[in-house]
Design a protein around this motif. Structure first.
Motif, PDB file in Angstrom:
ATOM      1  N   LYS A   7       7.187  -1.828  -5.641  1.00 45.61           N
ATOM      2  CA  LYS A   7       7.718  -2.860  -4.739  1.00 45.61           C
ATOM      3  C   LYS A   7       9.082  -3.336  -5.258  1.00 45.61           C
ATOM      4  CE  LYS A   7       6.069  -7.008  -2.528  1.00 45.61           C
ATOM      5  NZ  LYS A   7       5.198  -8.135  -2.655  1.00 45.61           N
ATOM      6  N   GLU A   8       9.156  -3.535  -6.563  1.00 45.21           N
ATOM      7  CA  GLU A   8      10.431  -4.011  -7.133  1.00 45.21           C
ATOM      8  C   GLU A   8      11.517  -2.947  -6.999  1.00 45.21           C
ATOM      9  OE1 GLU A   8      10.682  -6.429 -10.590  1.00 45.21           O
ATOM     10  OE2 GLU A   8       8.502  -6.704 -10.665  1.00 45.21           O
ATOM     11  N   LEU A   9      11.112  -1.682  -7.173  1.00 44.36           N
ATOM     12  CA  LEU A   9      12.101  -0.591  -6.996  1.00 44.36           C
ATOM     13  C   LEU A   9      12.619  -0.586  -5.565  1.00 44.36           C
ATOM     14  CD1 LEU A   9      10.435   2.348  -9.007  1.00 44.36           C
ATOM     15  CD2 LEU A   9      12.591   1.202  -9.562  1.00 44.36           C
ATOM     16  N   ARG A  10      11.709  -0.809  -4.609  1.00 45.38           N
ATOM     17  CA  ARG A  10      12.117  -0.806  -3.196  1.00 45.38           C
ATOM     18  C   ARG A  10      13.025  -1.999  -2.880  1.00 45.38           C
ATOM     19  NH1 ARG A  10       6.505   0.897  -2.204  1.00 45.38           N
ATOM     20  NH2 ARG A  10       6.603   3.171  -2.140  1.00 45.38           N
ATOM     21  N   LEU A  11      12.780  -3.107  -3.578  1.00 44.60           N
ATOM     22  CA  LEU A  11      13.663  -4.272  -3.377  1.00 44.60           C
ATOM     23  C   LEU A  11      15.082  -3.945  -3.854  1.00 44.60           C
ATOM     24  CD1 LEU A  11      11.516  -7.388  -4.404  1.00 44.60           C
ATOM     25  CD2 LEU A  11      12.546  -6.876  -2.180  1.00 44.60           C
ATOM     26  N   ILE A  12      15.182  -3.173  -4.939  1.00 44.28           N
ATOM     27  CA  ILE A  12      16.509  -2.830  -5.488  1.00 44.28           C
ATOM     28  C   ILE A  12      17.186  -1.754  -4.632  1.00 44.28           C
ATOM     29  CG2 ILE A  12      17.731  -1.840  -7.487  1.00 44.28           C
ATOM     30  CD1 ILE A  12      15.391  -2.885  -9.251  1.00 44.28           C
ATOM     31  N   LEU A  13      16.414  -0.720  -4.252  1.00 49.75           N
ATOM     32  CA  LEU A  13      17.036   0.490  -3.668  1.00 49.75           C
ATOM     33  C   LEU A  13      16.751   0.686  -2.187  1.00 49.75           C
ATOM     34  CD1 LEU A  13      16.064   2.882  -6.603  1.00 49.75           C
ATOM     35  CD2 LEU A  13      18.320   1.905  -6.207  1.00 49.75           C
ATOM     36  N   GLY A  14      15.917  -0.172  -1.620  1.00 50.48           N
ATOM     37  CA  GLY A  14      15.502   0.042  -0.230  1.00 50.48           C
ATOM     38  C   GLY A  14      14.430   1.121  -0.179  1.00 50.48           C
ATOM     39  N   ASN A  15      13.718   1.194   0.943  1.00 50.34           N
ATOM     40  CA  ASN A  15      12.632   2.180   1.062  1.00 50.34           C
ATOM     41  C   ASN A  15      13.138   3.604   0.896  1.00 50.34           C
ATOM     42  OD1 ASN A  15      10.701   0.316   1.418  1.00 50.34           O
ATOM     43  ND2 ASN A  15      10.717   0.407   3.664  1.00 50.34           N
ATOM     44  N   GLU A  16      14.350   3.869   1.432  1.00 50.88           N
ATOM     45  CA  GLU A  16      14.870   5.244   1.404  1.00 50.88           C
ATOM     46  C   GLU A  16      15.298   5.662  -0.010  1.00 50.88           C
ATOM     47  OE1 GLU A  16      16.283   2.618   2.654  1.00 50.88           O
ATOM     48  OE2 GLU A  16      18.318   2.536   1.866  1.00 50.88           O
ATOM     49  N   GLY A  17      15.415   4.693  -0.922  1.00 52.45           N
ATOM     50  CA  GLY A  17      15.864   5.015  -2.278  1.00 52.45           C
ATOM     51  C   GLY A  17      14.723   5.235  -3.255  1.00 52.45           C
ATOM     52  N   VAL A  18      13.466   5.246  -2.746  1.00 57.15           N
ATOM     53  CA  VAL A  18      12.294   5.379  -3.632  1.00 57.15           C
ATOM     54  C   VAL A  18      11.326   6.364  -2.988  1.00 57.15           C
ATOM     55  CG1 VAL A  18      10.383   4.124  -4.732  1.00 57.15           C
ATOM     56  CG2 VAL A  18      12.559   2.956  -4.314  1.00 57.15           C
ATOM     57  N   SER A  19      10.907   7.380  -3.729  1.00 54.94           N
ATOM     58  CA  SER A  19       9.946   8.327  -3.152  1.00 54.94           C
ATOM     59  C   SER A  19       8.805   8.635  -4.116  1.00 54.94           C
ATOM     60  CB  SER A  19      10.647   9.641  -2.783  1.00 54.94           C
ATOM     61  OG  SER A  19       9.676  10.551  -2.290  1.00 54.94           O
ATOM     62  N   THR A  36       6.841  24.129 -18.818  1.00 53.28           N
ATOM     63  CA  THR A  36       5.788  23.602 -17.950  1.00 53.28           C
ATOM     64  C   THR A  36       6.274  22.396 -17.139  1.00 53.28           C
ATOM     65  OG1 THR A  36       4.285  24.211 -19.718  1.00 53.28           O
ATOM     66  CG2 THR A  36       3.370  22.822 -17.963  1.00 53.28           C
ATOM     67  N   PRO A  37       6.134  22.437 -15.822  1.00 56.26           N
ATOM     68  CA  PRO A  37       6.554  21.286 -15.005  1.00 56.26           C
ATOM     69  C   PRO A  37       5.681  20.054 -15.264  1.00 56.26           C
ATOM     70  CG  PRO A  37       6.173  23.262 -13.669  1.00 56.26           C
ATOM     71  CD  PRO A  37       5.623  23.552 -15.020  1.00 56.26           C
ATOM     72  N   VAL A  38       6.281  18.891 -15.108  1.00 62.25           N
ATOM     73  CA  VAL A  38       5.533  17.623 -15.185  1.00 62.25           C
ATOM     74  C   VAL A  38       6.011  16.745 -14.026  1.00 62.25           C
ATOM     75  CG1 VAL A  38       5.005  15.578 -16.569  1.00 62.25           C
ATOM     76  CG2 VAL A  38       5.455  17.762 -17.730  1.00 62.25           C
ATOM     77  N   LEU A  39       5.061  16.255 -13.228  1.00 63.25           N
ATOM     78  CA  LEU A  39       5.434  15.425 -12.078  1.00 63.25           C
ATOM     79  C   LEU A  39       5.832  14.024 -12.533  1.00 63.25           C
ATOM     80  CD1 LEU A  39       2.605  15.977  -9.411  1.00 63.25           C
ATOM     81  CD2 LEU A  39       4.925  16.849  -9.338  1.00 63.25           C
ATOM     82  N   PRO A  40       6.998  13.534 -12.113  1.00 64.26           N
ATOM     83  CA  PRO A  40       7.288  12.115 -12.365  1.00 64.26           C
ATOM     84  C   PRO A  40       6.401  11.265 -11.472  1.00 64.26           C
ATOM     85  CG  PRO A  40       8.975  13.066 -10.948  1.00 64.26           C
ATOM     86  CD  PRO A  40       8.042  14.195 -11.305  1.00 64.26           C
ATOM     87  N   ASP A  41       6.235   9.972 -11.824  1.00 62.00           N
ATOM     88  CA  ASP A  41       5.437   9.099 -10.961  1.00 62.00           C
ATOM     89  C   ASP A  41       6.211   8.757  -9.695  1.00 62.00           C
ATOM     90  OD1 ASP A  41       3.166   8.797 -12.693  1.00 62.00           O
ATOM     91  OD2 ASP A  41       4.476   7.627 -14.006  1.00 62.00           O
ATOM     92  N   VAL A  42       7.531   8.617  -9.857  1.00 63.41           N
ATOM     93  CA  VAL A  42       8.344   8.207  -8.720  1.00 63.41           C
ATOM     94  C   VAL A  42       9.756   8.772  -8.907  1.00 63.41           C
ATOM     95  CG1 VAL A  42       8.920   5.998  -9.862  1.00 63.41           C
ATOM     96  CG2 VAL A  42       9.154   6.192  -7.397  1.00 63.41           C
ATOM     97  N   VAL A  43      10.418   9.089  -7.801  1.00 62.21           N
ATOM     98  CA  VAL A  43      11.821   9.539  -7.856  1.00 62.21           C
ATOM     99  C   VAL A  43      12.666   8.477  -7.173  1.00 62.21           C
ATOM    100  CG1 VAL A  43      13.449  11.373  -7.278  1.00 62.21           C
ATOM    101  CG2 VAL A  43      11.046  11.940  -7.733  1.00 62.21           C
ATOM    102  N   VAL A  44      13.756   8.062  -7.845  1.00 60.26           N
ATOM    103  CA  VAL A  44      14.618   7.033  -7.243  1.00 60.26           C
ATOM    104  C   VAL A  44      16.013   7.599  -7.000  1.00 60.26           C
ATOM    105  CG1 VAL A  44      13.318   5.135  -8.290  1.00 60.26           C
ATOM    106  CG2 VAL A  44      15.332   6.059  -9.484  1.00 60.26           C
TER     107      VAL A  44
END
Ligand SMILES: Cc1cc2nc3c(=O)[nH]c(=O)nc-3n(C[C@H](O)[C@H](O)[C@H](O)COP(=O)(O)OP(=O)(O)OC[C@H]3O[C@@H](n4cnc5c(N)ncnc54)[C@H](O)[C@@H]3O)c2cc1C
Length: 454
Positions: A7-19, A36-44
């Motif tokens: 939620k805080e990331l979305r406040l900073i970057l908007g919905n389109e800036g957080v996936s 070996t690939p590792v998935l991040p929790d979120v991409v900003v």
């Protein structure tokens, strides 16, 4: 990841800036290597330095790892988010901020792709010389201190970055370096960040040093029967006072793959590709005959040569997308791409050693010979443990030989995950100083963790 953080990331970057979408996270889980690939929790997707600063501060306050991401073309696992957390993608920071033609400088955000930048700069008769081949971003090039075929004449990324804006571990913003062409002022913090792979801070903007586009070109393709004749030619050209703009070595197996993949009919023998720049085509003629003499003295069996931009393009065309041709020729297999560099006087020894070390493997040897940099692409199946351990053993032997010859474990691809265990051998107690620097710049160990140090 905690919904409150999202939620805080979305406040900073908007919905389109957080996936947190699966496909976006998958795209950011790997680079171009076999690691070996590792998935991040979120991409900003920040848009400016302030966005980056606010996200980094949030990550710091909540102990969340953060890994910067250009376009993921690294070859040693450098941008893989091994401890998950936040992956920061700079594709939204792709603005050219100022062109100062009279100072041979350009200010950019780090998401700018250098090939696009060079297309734009050509209108001003300028270019940014480091040329890693892939469609890399300026941020990724700074991260890895990338270089390429023209580094032999124009330098690596570290030689062409004058000033950078950096977001530190706690979100503070600093500017380091200078727009002056020379400076003796204080510690060179700008250089410290270049090649640090995002482990010390996140670069958001850079002032790049540009070069005037060359006017005169000449190029040669020289073919030899023996590898040693080609590598001796490299040494003689480099020590003769000539300044090649590019000097590439390709072994016979690489030439065979290029023939097969592209329907060419080149000699399948050790080959040197050379390029020289000058103020006029006419002025390059004596240099051309001097280089021809050196090639012939070293038993060159075939020489194709030309003066002018069209000739340069004709002679170099086959060199582009070499990795793609090799990959296409071995469907289902993965490449392990080795990257070492040695002093020029040791280049022949190094190539000779490599040819022996990779016998029995599906291996292709080539490199930026004028810089003493050599790559080996070995194609195999990482899931076949028995085979892959032979590949890894060859990699280990080759790096150790490069270090024995007073070279380095990586000429341009960086440390990432793959070269961490060679740093102690290469740097000795110097590695302890690097760790102290890391702890100073990243006290909680959140910036691209799992890289450089074991
Ligand atoms: C076909 C092919 C050919 C290649 N040839 C060459 C070559 O000739 N020479 C060469 O040097 N490399 C070469 N490479 C490797 C690679 O292209 C370069 O290292 C390139 O600079 C990586 O750029 P990128 O934008 O993909 O960065 P990424 O791979 O996404 O990131 C590179 C590193 O920089 C960090 N980073 C990214 N952005 C920032 C930032 N803003 N601040 C701080 N750190 C950041 C990342 O965390 C990572 O550690 C090649 C790769 C391929 C696939």
């Amino acid at each position: 990841m905690d919904e409150k953080i999202l939620k805080e990331l979305r406040l900073i970057l908007g919905n389109e800036g957080v996936s947190t979408g699966q496909s976006v996270r998958e795209l950011h889980s790997h680079d171009e290597s076999f690691h070996t690939p590792v998935l991040p929790d979120v991409v900003v997707f920040p848009k400016n330095t302030d966005d980056v600063s606010r996200v980094v501060r949030l990550a710091y306050d909540n102990d969340i790892p953060i890994t910067p991401w250009g376009v993921g073309t690294s070859l040693e696992g450098n941008p893989i988010p091994v401890q998950k957390g936040i992956c920061m993608d700079f594709q939204g920071m792709d603005k050219v901020l100022a062109i100062r033609k009279e100072d041979f400088q350009v200010d950019v955000q780090v998401g700018v792709v250098y090939k696009e930048l060079n297309k734009m700069l050509s209108r001003y008769g300028l270019f940014f010389p480091p040329d890693p081949g892939a469609a890399a971003t300026i941020g990724g090039m700074i991260g890895n201190n990338a270089s390429g075929i023209r580094t032999v004449r124009y330098g690596a990324t570290k030689d062409c970055v004058m000033k950078i804006k950096v977001v530190l571990y706690n979100g503070d913003i600093i500017e380091v370096g200078s727009r002056a062409r020379k400076s003796s002022s204080g510690y060179n913090l700008c250089a410290l960040f270049i090649g640090s792979e995002g482990t010390l801070g996140i670069v958001t903007e850079a002032t790049l040093k540009l070069t005037g586009l060359p006017i005169g070109f000449m190029a040669l393709r020289a073919v030899f029967t023996e590898v040693i004749d080609a590598t001796d030619t490299v040494f003689q050209v480099m020590s003769s006072g000539l300044t090649p703009a590019a000097m590439e070595f390709l072994d016979g197996d690489v030439m065979a793959v290029l023939n097969k993949d592209r329907g060419l009919s080149l000699h399948e023998k050790p080959t040197l590709l050379m390029e020289f720049h000058g103020y006029s085509d006419e002025g390059l003629k004596p240099e051309l005959s001097f280089v021809e003499d050196i090639c012939r003295e070293n038993r060159c069996i075939f020489l194709d040569k030309g003066i002018g931009a069209a000739e340069r393009t004709r002679l170099w065309e086959m060199r582009h997308l070499t990795l793609e041709s090799i990959k296409r020729s071995h469907p289902g297999l993965m490449p392990l791409i080795m990257d070492v560099a040695v002093p020029l006087s040791r280049y022949s020894d190094m190539v000779g050693y490599i040819k022996n070390a990779v016998k029995g493997l599906t291996a292709y040897v080539f490199g930026h010979a004028g810089d003493g940099n050599i790559h080996v692409i070995v194609m195999d199946d990482p899931k076949d443990r028995a085979r892959w351990s032979l590949v890894e053993k060859a990699n280990e032997d080759i790096v150790l030989k490069a270090l024995e010859l007073e070279g380095t474990c990586t000429g341009e691809h960086g440390v990432g995950i793959g070269k961490r265990h060679f740093l102690r051998i290469e740097h000795g107690e110097g590695l302890d100083m690097m760790k102290k620097i890391k702890d100073l710049f990243d006290p909680k160990g959140l910036l691209n963790p799992g890289k450089f140090f074991l």
